[in-house]
Design a protein around this motif. Structure first.
Motif, PDB file in Angstrom:
ATOM      1  N   VAL A 215     -61.401  52.403 -66.893  1.00  0.00           N
ATOM      2  CA  VAL A 215     -62.033  51.251 -67.441  1.00  0.00           C
ATOM      3  C   VAL A 215     -62.614  51.272 -68.748  1.00  0.00           C
ATOM      4  N   LEU A 216     -63.508  52.334 -68.618  1.00  0.00           N
ATOM      5  CA  LEU A 216     -64.398  52.601 -69.651  1.00  0.00           C
ATOM      6  C   LEU A 216     -64.360  54.023 -70.209  1.00  0.00           C
ATOM      7  N   THR A 217     -64.411  54.323 -71.572  1.00  0.00           N
ATOM      8  CA  THR A 217     -64.315  55.671 -72.152  1.00  0.00           C
ATOM      9  C   THR A 217     -65.917  56.177 -71.982  1.00  0.00           C
ATOM     10  N   ALA A 218     -65.864  57.723 -72.071  1.00  0.00           N
ATOM     11  CA  ALA A 218     -67.214  58.208 -72.025  1.00  0.00           C
ATOM     12  C   ALA A 218     -68.150  57.815 -72.962  1.00  0.00           C
ATOM     13  N   SER A 219     -67.966  57.420 -74.134  1.00  0.00           N
ATOM     14  CA  SER A 219     -68.758  56.960 -74.988  1.00  0.00           C
ATOM     15  C   SER A 219     -69.211  55.671 -74.633  1.00  0.00           C
ATOM     16  N   GLU A 220     -68.339  54.722 -74.082  1.00  0.00           N
ATOM     17  CA  GLU A 220     -68.783  53.428 -73.496  1.00  0.00           C
ATOM     18  C   GLU A 220     -69.841  53.440 -72.422  1.00  0.00           C
TER      19      GLU A 220
END
Length: 508
Positions: A487-492
């Motif tokens: 669902v999310l990237t590491a940066s998000e």
């Protein structure tokens, strides 16, 4: 030459050469969790393998053969907004259920009108035979008004009560900015004894759930579990988490209810009750029954929203204010309330951060990936290489995924081996794949350069055996393969955590 078995026929020894990529079908990807569905079985290893024959390195096809997570249960339930006299029901397939059937409360209750003795919140109200007053003057409202002010200014609020009307017990804390985290388990059990107990989290505009399990393969956040939907296609989890408002929003709700001709404790003979050992005053409002501490400092102790399982009829036979107003029914019958003390702010944000850190592995609950076309593993002097062509069907009711242009999909190989020797692991990292109207298809690859040393050692030993006996064969294998949409990237996730830390600093 390509065959299902490597060529084992004797032949003159030749220098080793890299084996070409071997095609292999791929087994189904694991199912993601739906809120309060039955916990899935542990994931079996998914395996790909390719053969090397030292005599010219003839190739061999090999297959992935494994089962993924068992399918999670699904549930569906009716919306909680039915008016008085309506019937609220829900189906259950391994998930939460609204176990309610409200037949006929009163004949034509929705059409009955009741005269009220006083105007809205400012008038002096008439004492009722049950120790309450309609409307109420300033003295009667003061404990409730002060409790509203304290709630609005609180650095957090904690809700503890049932959900789906006495079936599950939820414990959720909400920050002033709307982040929410907590737990849910069956009534009469604990988080440990209920094998389907769950953690709950709302952050960044998304609602997540996960099994409260010690098994790390199961303890993964899931967003948009399609198997847990309301009758109109909405998310049951989102409906559930919407109950838990920020301190300021809950204070606004209670303030509006207290301004709409409430029945307040009588100044002459105030009726008190006990809420977890604390003497309390009760107000009968259009939002249900509100309980505040009898003694200062006044604070809210409990809220009983109108529900099919919780319709208190006053002793004089009057309908409650919520029933008179035909207020929507909630899927909870009682919620204990407590504000977060200033000394507890740090612990509140610690808990939120602990939950949010695990969002790096959060997955969509509605997407299951399968192989599409060729896939396989090949190891050579540059290391091991895994390639998977994947596809996932987008279900018709999955409005969340259908609105996306792409999703980030990750291939992870937990175990690489060459001739039975451990050779490392690899991950593609999240890779964007396009979302079409009905599916997601793309190719993912991952490499492990560190496997080269193992390959060179095995190849040399295999060539020595081939020199001695005429031929020799060994296998490359990729096991524990998972393919998931993240669902999310590491940066998000890092940005969400940074926001939480900023809010923590501002709260002190």
């Amino acid at each position: 030459m390509t065959s299902h078995m490597a060529n084992l026929s004797p032949a003159p020894a030749q220098p080793a050469a890299a084996a070409p990529h071997a095609a292999a079908p791929h087994a189904a990807a694991p199912h993601a969790a739906a809120p309060h569905a039955a916990a899935p079985a542990a994931q079996h290893a998914t395996t790909a393998q390719a053969g090397h024959a030292t005599t010219g390195h003839a190739t061999a096809q090999a297959g992935h053969a494994a089962a993924g997570h068992a399918a999670a249960g699904t549930s569906a339930a009716g919306a909680a907004g039915a008016g008085v006299g309506a019937t609220a029901t829900a189906g259950l397939l391994g998930g939460k259920a609204l176990l309610i059937t409200l037949a006929v409360l009163l004949a034509g209750a929705g059409a009955v009108t009741w005269s009220v003795s006083s105007g809205g919140g400012g008038g002096g109200g008439k004492d009722g035979s049950n120790g309450t007053a309609v409307g109420g003057g300033k003295a009667l409202r003061e404990p409730f008004d002060q409790a509203v002010q304290a709630l609005a200014a609180a650095p957090g609020v904690r809700y503890q009560g049932d959900w789906n009307v006495e079936e599950y017990l939820n414990d959720v804390t909400v920050t002033p900015h709307g982040e929410k985290y907590g737990t849910s388990h069956l009534t009469g059990r604990t988080m440990e004894s209920d094998t389907n107990s769950q953690d709950l989290l709302s952050i960044g505009g998304k609602d997540y759930s996960r099994w409260h399990a010690s098994d790390l393969d199961l303890r993964l956040w899931t967003y948009d579990g399609l198997g847990d939907r309301t009758a109109d296609g909405g998310s049951r989890l989102t409906q559930e988490m919407s109950l838990y408002e920020t301190p300021a929003d809950l204070a606004k709700r209670f303030s509006a209810a207290l301004a709409d001709r409430p029945r307040l404790p009588s100044a002459k003979a105030p009726e008190t009750t006990d809420v977890n050992g604390v003497p309390a005053l009760r107000a009968d409002t259009t939002s249900g029954y509100l309980y505040v501490s009898r003694d200062a400092p006044y604070r809210f102790l409990r809220w009983e929203p109108p529900s099919a399982m919780n319709f208190h009829l006053p002793k004089d036979g009057q309908l409650s204010r919520a029933m008179e107003a035909n207020s929507p029914l909630w899927e909870t019958s009682s919620v204990d309330l407590s504000t977060v003390a200033p000394a507890e702010v740090g612990a509140m944000y610690d808990g939120l951060e602990k939950y949010a850190k695990d969002l790096r592995t959060a997955r969509y609950g509605s997407l299951d990936f399968d192989k599409s076309g060729d896939s396989g593993v090949n190891c050579d002097a540059a290391g091991c290489h895994v390639r998977e062509t994947v596809t996932a069907k987008i279900l018709q009711g999955d409005t969340v995924v259908r609105k996306l242009s792409q999703v980030n999909v990750q291939l992870t190989v937990g175990k690489l081996s060459i001739d039975g020797r451990p050779a490392g692991s690899c991950s593609s990292g999240p890779q964007p794949l396009p979302v079409t109207g009905s599916g997601i298809t793309g190719t993912l690859t991952c490499d492990d350069p560190s496997s080269a040393a193992v390959y060179q050692q095995v190849a040399a030993e295999s060539q020595s055996r081939a020199n001695a006996v005429g031929s020799n064969t060994y296998w490359d294998r990729a096991e524990d393969i998972t393919i998931v949409a993240l669902v999310l990237t590491a940066s998000e996730v890092d940005q969400l955590l940074a926001t939480v830390r900023q809010e923590r600093s501002a709260a002190h």
